[in-house]
Design a protein around this motif. Structure first.
Motif, mmCIF file in Angstrom:
data_model
loop_
_atom_site.group_PDB
_atom_site.id
_atom_site.type_symbol
_atom_site.label_atom_id
_atom_site.label_comp_id
_atom_site.label_asym_id
_atom_site.label_seq_id
_atom_site.Cartn_x
_atom_site.Cartn_y
_atom_site.Cartn_z
ATOM 1 N N TYR A 70 18.210 2.774 59.338
ATOM 2 C CA TYR A 70 18.535 3.852 58.408
ATOM 3 C C TYR A 70 18.185 5.201 59.034
ATOM 4 O O TYR A 70 17.212 5.346 59.769
ATOM 5 N N PHE A 71 18.985 6.206 58.717
ATOM 6 C CA PHE A 71 18.708 7.572 59.171
ATOM 7 C C PHE A 71 17.486 8.080 58.411
ATOM 8 O O PHE A 71 17.405 7.973 57.192
ATOM 9 N N LYS A 72 16.523 8.613 59.142
ATOM 10 C CA LYS A 72 15.257 9.009 58.531
ATOM 11 C C LYS A 72 15.015 10.515 58.660
ATOM 12 O O LYS A 72 15.677 11.209 59.440
ATOM 13 N N GLU A 73 14.036 10.987 57.900
ATOM 14 C CA GLU A 73 13.647 12.396 57.923
ATOM 15 C C GLU A 73 13.316 12.830 59.339
ATOM 16 O O GLU A 73 13.668 13.933 59.767
ATOM 17 N N ALA A 74 12.660 11.939 60.074
ATOM 18 C CA ALA A 74 12.246 12.302 61.435
ATOM 19 C C ALA A 74 13.432 12.467 62.380
ATOM 20 O O ALA A 74 13.278 13.007 63.485
ATOM 21 N N ASP A 98 5.738 11.640 64.768
ATOM 22 C CA ASP A 98 7.002 11.344 64.093
ATOM 23 C C ASP A 98 7.397 9.876 64.329
ATOM 24 O O ASP A 98 7.081 9.295 65.369
ATOM 25 N N LYS A 99 8.126 9.334 63.364
ATOM 26 C CA LYS A 99 8.614 7.953 63.485
ATOM 27 C C LYS A 99 10.109 7.928 63.200
ATOM 28 O O LYS A 99 10.544 7.553 62.112
ATOM 29 N N PRO A 100 10.892 8.319 64.184
ATOM 30 C CA PRO A 100 12.355 8.320 64.005
ATOM 31 C C PRO A 100 12.912 6.904 64.040
ATOM 32 O O PRO A 100 12.205 5.942 64.349
ATOM 33 N N THR A 101 14.204 6.795 63.741
ATOM 34 C CA THR A 101 14.869 5.492 63.768
ATOM 35 C C THR A 101 14.725 4.837 65.142
ATOM 36 O O THR A 101 14.883 5.499 66.168
ATOM 37 N N GLY A 102 14.412 3.530 65.118
ATOM 38 C CA GLY A 102 14.326 2.776 66.371
ATOM 39 C C GLY A 102 13.011 2.935 67.084
ATOM 40 O O GLY A 102 12.860 2.444 68.201
#
Length: 439
Positions: free
Chosen positions: A385-389, A403-407
């Motif tokens: 899912y696309f996240k805030e990060a 930060d914890k982006p997708t993947g």
């Protein structure tokens, strides 16, 4: 010697350890009737039946298609006398007695399955971990309908076991029926079965897993070492423990007592009751609880029997653990092995065992506190899912967190609970207990 065997004692080396190894109990073998049965002891011999027995022997010797000697006839008569008492009493010839004694060490030759009989068929009650049978996919509840192409229906356990025995490395084909389906063949090679009775590992940080495959003489000692290793690997006090007794056929009574003793500080563990005075035993905790009283779940199923039921029943009655899974086998009797003077022995049922609250498990089993049936786990992709990060120009965490982006999540290492639904449920329960207890 006290022996908590689940099934018939004739299942001896197809790595068929019956209910697992024996323990030599510190109790003399009763040679006379117990006190209070003097009237029975003084009853006259059943002369009419003895005359019939002698007549039957004479008729067999005179009319049977092949000559049969007296020794063979008498030995078969003794076997019949024991086998018709109950499914667990038996006459052990020299070979069977030796194999039963050797099984105490946890090493024997065979396939690695526990068997019994049902409706004239040979039934698998429990495959033993890490043996040819378990590796070939044989499951509890499978019916063995043929051995090397020969039907098993109507065969005695002795005949079936003899056919499954053989040289190490020699192949054997079993024809199985599972859940009433179409018969299928499984070919496997006989092997020296070395059963490690205790396995342990961390499922996740803080959560230990101990599996007992059967109760051998040193199982209590091995559980103690497993607990110490789990604490060391975790680096601090554990948050919870899962004790897995599924498909554990039982074994040594004293080993079961020692295992429970590692998890409780005080209280009764089990007691036995029989006709003879020295069959009435009581076992209580010694105060050497090594589990630090952390939350605990015990897993059982229909393949958990005898000594396994002692452990599950004691921990359940003492409110020490939540028992989860399905109802156990229901083998609540104790066998005493009485050596004879010619390298033979009698294995006879001498007592029933009872849980601390006085429950007899015989033919009923341990009912789990939470029923969780076996099921397949299907992992579905969660999707990234696309996240805030992932948003350009997003605000920082505020507390300095990364930060914890997708993947960004690392792929988890495969663990036993990933494809074991009952174990996964036990772990989830432990986590909940850990949270609510503030650990």
């Amino acid at each position: 010697m006290l022996h908590l065997s689940r099934l018939t004692s004739l299942a001896l080396t197809i790595a068929l350890v019956i209910g697992a190894p024996l323990a030599f109990a510190a109790q003399p073998a009763p040679a006379v009737a117990p006190a209070g049965t003097a009237a029975t002891a003084k009853a006259p011999l059943p002369l009419e039946e003895l005359r019939t027995f002698a007549e039957v022997m004479d008729r067999i010797k005179a009319a049977y298609v092949e000559p049969v000697d007296d020794k063979t006839l008498l030995e078969n008569a003794i076997k019949g006398m024991l086998s018709n008492l109950d499914p667990h009493s038996a006459y052990l010839g020299p070979e069977d007695f030796t194999e039963l004694q050797e099984s105490t060490s946890g090493e024997f030759g065979g396939l690695g399955i526990e068997v019994g009989s049902e409706d004239g068929f040979i039934k698998v009650v429990s495959p033993i971990d890490d043996t040819p049978a378990s590796k070939a996919g044989i499951q509890a509840g499978d019916f063995i309908v043929k051995i090397n192409g020969q039907p098993t229906r109507g065969q005695t356990m002795t005949e079936a076991v003899d056919k499954m025995r053989g040289k190490i490395g020699q192949k054997i084909t079993l024809t199985l029926v599972r859940d009433g389906g179409t018969p299928f063949d499984v070919t496997l090679a006989r092997a020296v079965i070395q059963v490690k009775s205790v396995k342990a590992q961390l499922l996740e940080s803080g959560y230990g897993y101990i599996r007992i495959t059967q109760f051998q003489v040193k199982t209590g000692e091995e559980v103690s070492k497993a607990l110490a290793k789990l604490r060391k690997d975790n680096g601090k006090k554990l948050n919870g423990i899962i004790l897995d007794l599924r498909n554990n056929p039982g074994g040594v009574l004293q080993a079961a007592v020692e295992v429970v003793d590692h998890f409780i500080k005080k209280g009764l563990i089990v007691y036995t009751k029989g006709r003879i005075a020295n069959s009435e035993l009581r076992f209580s905790a010694t105060g050497k609880d090594e589990s630090e009283a952390v939350p605990m779940v015990v897993l059982i199923n229909g393949g958990s029997a005898s000594a396994s039921e002692i452990v599950a029943g004691a921990l359940q009655d003492q409110k020490r653990a939540v028992v989860m899974g399905t109802t156990s086998f229901g083998k609540g009797s104790v066998q005493t092995v009485l050596p004879l003077n010619n390298d033979r022995a009698l294995k006879i049922t001498t007592a029933l065992y009872f849980t601390p609250n006085g429950r007899s498990i015989q033919a009923q089993g341990i009912v789990p506190d939470i029923e969780v049936r076996k099921a397949k786990i299907t992992n579905e992709a969660d999707g990234d899912y696309f996240k805030e990060a992932d948003l350009q120009g997003h605000l920082g965490n505020g507390n300095g967190g990364a930060d914890k982006p997708t993947g960004s999540s690392a792929k988890a290492k495969a663990m036993p609970q990933d494809d074991d639904y009952q174990l996964a449920q036990a772990l989830s329960l432990l986590k909940g207990l850990s949270i609510t207890s503030g650990r």
